[in-house]
Motif scaffolding. Sequence first.
Motif, PDB file in Angstrom:
ATOM      1  N   LEU A 126       2.406  -0.015 -60.017  1.00 27.52           N
ATOM      2  CA  LEU A 126       1.092  -0.382 -60.709  1.00 27.52           C
ATOM      3  C   LEU A 126       0.035   0.678 -59.799  1.00 27.52           C
ATOM      4  O   LEU A 126       0.321   0.801 -58.492  1.00 27.52           O
ATOM      5  CB  LEU A 126       0.582  -1.680 -60.283  1.00 27.52           C
ATOM      6  N   PRO A 127      -0.627   1.436 -60.516  1.00 25.65           N
ATOM      7  CA  PRO A 127      -1.601   2.248 -59.861  1.00 25.65           C
ATOM      8  C   PRO A 127      -2.572   1.474 -59.003  1.00 25.65           C
ATOM      9  O   PRO A 127      -2.845   0.193 -59.333  1.00 25.65           O
ATOM     10  CB  PRO A 127      -2.328   2.719 -60.883  1.00 25.65           C
ATOM     11  N   GLY A 128      -2.636   1.883 -57.645  1.00 26.28           N
ATOM     12  CA  GLY A 128      -3.698   0.875 -56.970  1.00 26.28           C
ATOM     13  C   GLY A 128      -2.801   0.311 -55.815  1.00 26.28           C
ATOM     14  O   GLY A 128      -3.497   0.070 -54.900  1.00 26.28           O
ATOM     15  N   ASP A 129      -1.372   0.122 -56.145  1.00 25.68           N
ATOM     16  CA  ASP A 129      -0.735  -0.431 -55.291  1.00 25.68           C
ATOM     17  C   ASP A 129      -0.399   0.300 -54.168  1.00 25.68           C
ATOM     18  O   ASP A 129      -0.167   1.762 -54.149  1.00 25.68           O
ATOM     19  CB  ASP A 129       0.810  -0.980 -55.779  1.00 25.68           C
ATOM     20  N   PRO A 130      -0.390   0.159 -52.704  1.00 30.58           N
ATOM     21  CA  PRO A 130      -0.358   0.813 -51.523  1.00 30.58           C
ATOM     22  C   PRO A 130       0.895   1.759 -51.599  1.00 30.58           C
ATOM     23  O   PRO A 130       0.962   2.934 -51.096  1.00 30.58           O
ATOM     24  CB  PRO A 130      -0.233  -0.068 -50.444  1.00 30.58           C
ATOM     25  N   GLY A 131       2.045   1.239 -52.560  1.00 31.64           N
ATOM     26  CA  GLY A 131       3.370   1.975 -52.434  1.00 31.64           C
ATOM     27  C   GLY A 131       3.417   2.929 -53.617  1.00 31.64           C
ATOM     28  O   GLY A 131       4.363   3.684 -53.800  1.00 31.64           O
ATOM     29  N   HIS A 132       2.334   2.942 -54.455  1.00 33.88           N
ATOM     30  CA  HIS A 132       2.438   3.714 -55.792  1.00 33.88           C
ATOM     31  C   HIS A 132       2.692   5.189 -55.435  1.00 33.88           C
ATOM     32  O   HIS A 132       3.527   5.621 -56.272  1.00 33.88           O
ATOM     33  CB  HIS A 132       1.044   3.468 -56.737  1.00 33.88           C
TER      34      HIS A 132
END
Length: 376
Positions: free
Chosen positions: A277-283
């Motif tokens: 998901l865009p916005g996830d810290p791991g993106h």
Amino acid sequence: MATLLTHGGRHPERFHGFVNPPLVRASTVLFESVAAMEGRTGHLYPYGLTNTPTIEALTEILTALEGAAGTVLVPSGLAAVTVAILSAAKPGGTILVPDNVYGPTRRFCDESLPDLGVAARYYDPLAPELGALDERTIIFIEAPGSLTFEMPDIAALVAAAEAAGAVTMMDNTWATPLFYRPLEYGVDLSISAGTKYFAGHSDLLIGSVSANARSFAALKRIHRNLGVQAGTEEIWLTLRGLRTMHVRLARHQENALAAARWLAGRAEVARVLSPALPGDPGHALWRRDFAGASGLFGFVLDAGEDEAKRFLDALRLFGLGYSWGGFESLAVLGELRHTRTVRPWREGPVIRLHIGLEDLEDILADLDQAFAAMRG
Ligand SMILES: *Cc1c(COP(=O)(O)O)cnc(C)c1O
């Protein structure tokens, strides 16, 4: 990769033209003479534990999928983890393990490795402090990690290991070699719970470890000396599952991304845990390294554990059960209280979902009605 999944490990010309390799049940293999037995090192199939046409078919396709020097098969994903670790463990050495590692991997490191003189130290996957490394160090990687799905910087971990002559191994069950090929990125050993997407039907347990040229001899040695091998029926069914893995994963990914987006818009959800998901810290790391996402992710409920249990009990389409990677949707409550030692979990209850191959609107309708039941 789709062509490889379709044709890999198949040799119809060896089996009268039949499309699939035979399911060979075997311990004993007969030799023509004592001389043939004495020369058995050159024999392709000296004993059922070592090799059969069925074992060979699956190891051949997995070795090609992983871009490896070789592959060994074991009776479960957990055995794949432990055999990989034992192949590289050295007394007086250290294994560095991410704090979000699969729970039974942590238990093995804590309960079984100290007696072998191997110390386990845990690192924060988002800010690893590795300390001093040497040739007796193993860096264990899982990406994204179990239950909370943080993405480590795999390239940085591999670079640190290479500089010190340490060994790296990665539990790649989540991505499968379709979406990430650890060996291509310098990881020495790639571990898979084939129980999940390889087999894909929740009907068996199997594991595999593939290694590069540097690590394969030690892997092969410990595999032979421990006497572990996957069951022939399991191997055969895993071959069958692999033929459609890319088709299944495409649908798992599509459904899971849609469900993750839908959940991100719900008031009951504090945060969705999915690097896709865009916005996830791991993106950003996920985009840099991975070619896709599977059907497994989590979310943090903006409520207490009682509400989480009400939500789970209200699900109808989603089954409550361990493991994942089958065709059906599953949910579990993440147990995080006693499993994080570097960075204790302080957010709300985590629900892990495996999004199956059902129609998306039915999946969302089930989640929706369970939220309604949770709110009372
Ligand atoms: C399920 C799982 C395993 C273990 O696989 P089993 O076949 O159930 O033993 C290992 N690692 C990860 C990340 C898993 O999700």
